[in-house]
Design a protein around this motif. Structure first.
Motif, PDB file in Angstrom:
ATOM      1  N   TYR A 149      53.386  49.407  33.312  1.00  0.00           N
ATOM      2  CA  TYR A 149      52.146  49.864  33.933  1.00  0.00           C
ATOM      3  C   TYR A 149      51.603  51.127  33.249  1.00  0.00           C
ATOM      4  CZ  TYR A 149      53.578  46.789  37.755  1.00  0.00           C
ATOM      5  OH  TYR A 149      53.974  45.702  38.494  1.00  0.00           O
ATOM      6  N   GLY A 150      50.304  51.305  33.401  1.00  0.00           N
ATOM      7  CA  GLY A 150      49.606  52.528  33.008  1.00  0.00           C
ATOM      8  C   GLY A 150      48.618  52.895  34.100  1.00  0.00           C
ATOM      9  N   LEU A 151      47.957  54.057  33.929  1.00  0.00           N
ATOM     10  CA  LEU A 151      47.031  54.539  34.942  1.00  0.00           C
ATOM     11  C   LEU A 151      45.627  54.730  34.361  1.00  0.00           C
ATOM     12  CD1 LEU A 151      49.030  57.291  36.901  1.00  0.00           C
ATOM     13  CD2 LEU A 151      48.320  55.038  37.761  1.00  0.00           C
ATOM     14  N   PHE A 152      44.630  54.330  35.152  1.00  0.00           N
ATOM     15  CA  PHE A 152      43.240  54.706  34.903  1.00  0.00           C
ATOM     16  C   PHE A 152      42.875  55.757  35.934  1.00  0.00           C
ATOM     17  CE2 PHE A 152      43.013  50.745  32.564  1.00  0.00           C
ATOM     18  CZ  PHE A 152      42.104  51.043  31.552  1.00  0.00           C
ATOM     19  N   TYR A 153      42.281  56.866  35.463  1.00  0.00           N
ATOM     20  CA  TYR A 153      41.875  57.928  36.370  1.00  0.00           C
ATOM     21  C   TYR A 153      40.393  58.199  36.155  1.00  0.00           C
ATOM     22  CZ  TYR A 153      41.327  62.603  38.366  1.00  0.00           C
ATOM     23  OH  TYR A 153      40.885  63.683  39.098  1.00  0.00           O
TER      24      TYR A 153
ATOM     25  N   TRP B 230      47.275  49.868  36.119  1.00  0.00           N
ATOM     26  CA  TRP B 230      46.996  48.715  35.262  1.00  0.00           C
ATOM     27  C   TRP B 230      48.299  47.988  34.936  1.00  0.00           C
ATOM     28  CZ3 TRP B 230      43.013  45.868  33.897  1.00  0.00           C
ATOM     29  CH2 TRP B 230      43.153  44.984  32.835  1.00  0.00           C
ATOM     30  N   ASP B 231      48.361  46.697  35.314  1.00  0.00           N
ATOM     31  CA  ASP B 231      49.525  45.857  35.050  1.00  0.00           C
ATOM     32  C   ASP B 231      49.321  45.188  33.695  1.00  0.00           C
ATOM     33  OD1 ASP B 231      51.642  44.118  34.978  1.00  0.00           O
ATOM     34  OD2 ASP B 231      51.296  43.253  36.966  1.00  0.00           O
ATOM     35  N   ALA B 232      50.032  45.682  32.666  1.00  0.00           N
ATOM     36  CA  ALA B 232      49.864  45.147  31.315  1.00  0.00           C
ATOM     37  C   ALA B 232      50.389  43.721  31.207  1.00  0.00           C
ATOM     38  CB  ALA B 232      50.574  46.059  30.310  1.00  0.00           C
TER      39      ALA B 232
END
Length: 281
Positions: A175-179, A245-247
């Protein structure tokens, strides 16, 4: 010598009796001595054989025994349901209360207080039995999953934090983050360092997106929004917004809007990535 008159009378009577006995026709014994079957039955019923058997006068002279009415088994009373009884109690309580308010005599107020006290005692009994049933049936005790006592709650929170930290340690692998922030947003100034701190602790990649084109001192390497929120199905008018965000699936998972504490942000990420809906309650 002529016979006296008295002796001649006696002789005449004797001759008549002899003639009657000689010429009399005897009656059958069955018809003379024994009553008929109908007569016997009616006599046994307490009826007069002369009127009922020989003359057959029938019903109007009470020769025919009247039939007794059939016994009808009484129907058991219908059992009133518990819901109906509860509705009746509620209706009576409301009626007593209304009467005590509209006609506040000592009798009316006393009647309402007494009835209300009885219902409070019943509610207290229900609460006591409820608690005892939970103590004796562990499957009904929700506090085993979510303790409410100080000691139990502290132990549960410690275990929960350990489990959450284990999930967060491996979050960056998938996972990653959008802010999404705005320079003119006061809440973003509070939320930006929180997002930065969580991302730094767990080595999560963050892509900061400026919705108004203004910079952020916490995310100097930001990008300007080009309709990303709309493509992710987010509300375009609210900032700050955090999206996971689920890659693996190429899917955006909204985490929340507005200001959140670091623990709350991590708890939401933990629940959305490792717990199915309804399994944590």
């Amino acid at each position: 010598m002529p016979m006296p008159v008295r002796k001649r009378g006696r002789r005449f009577v004797a001759v008549c009796l002899l003639a009657a006995s000689l010429f009399a026709i005897p009656m059958p014994a069955s018809a003379q001595d024994q009553p008929s079957a109908q007569t016997a039955a009616q006599t046994a019923d307490g009826q007069d054989p002369f009127y009922c058997a020989e003359r057959r006068l029938g019903y109007w002279f009470y020769c025919t025994k009247p039939r007794l009415p059939e016994k009808v088994e009484p129907q058991p009373p219908l059992q009133q349901s518990a819901t109906s009884r509860m509705d009746a109690i509620t209706a009576e309580l409301r009626e007593l209360k209304a009467k005590a308010i509209l006609e506040p005599s000592p009798e009316n107020v006393t009647a309402y207080i007494r009835f209300q006290r009885r219902q409070l005692d019943q509610a207290s009994l229900f609460s006591d039995v409820w608690q005892r049933a939970i103590w004796q049936e562990p499957g009904l005790d929700y506090t085993l999953q979510r303790p409410v006592s100080t000691l139990g709650k502290r132990a549960w929170q410690d275990n929960r934090k350990t489990e959450r930290d284990g999930v967060m340690a491996h979050l960056s692998e998938r996972y990653g983050l959008f802010y999404f922030f705005a320079q003119s947003c006061g809440a973003c100034e509070v939320m930006s360092p929180i997002v930065q701190g969580v991302a730094t602790t767990w080595h999560i990649t963050v892509r900061a997106v400026s919705t108004d084109g203004g910079p952020s001192r916490h995310f100097p390497r930001y990008t300007v929004e080009t309709n990303q929120r709309q493509r992710m199905g987010l509300d375009p008018g609210i900032t700050p917004a955090v999206v996971l965000w689920d890659a693996a699936k190429g899917q955006a998972i909204p985490i929340g809007y507005g200001v959140m504490s670091a623990d709350e942000l991590q708890d939401r990420i933990y629940l959305l990535t490792s717990k199915e809906a309804g399994r944590d309650y």
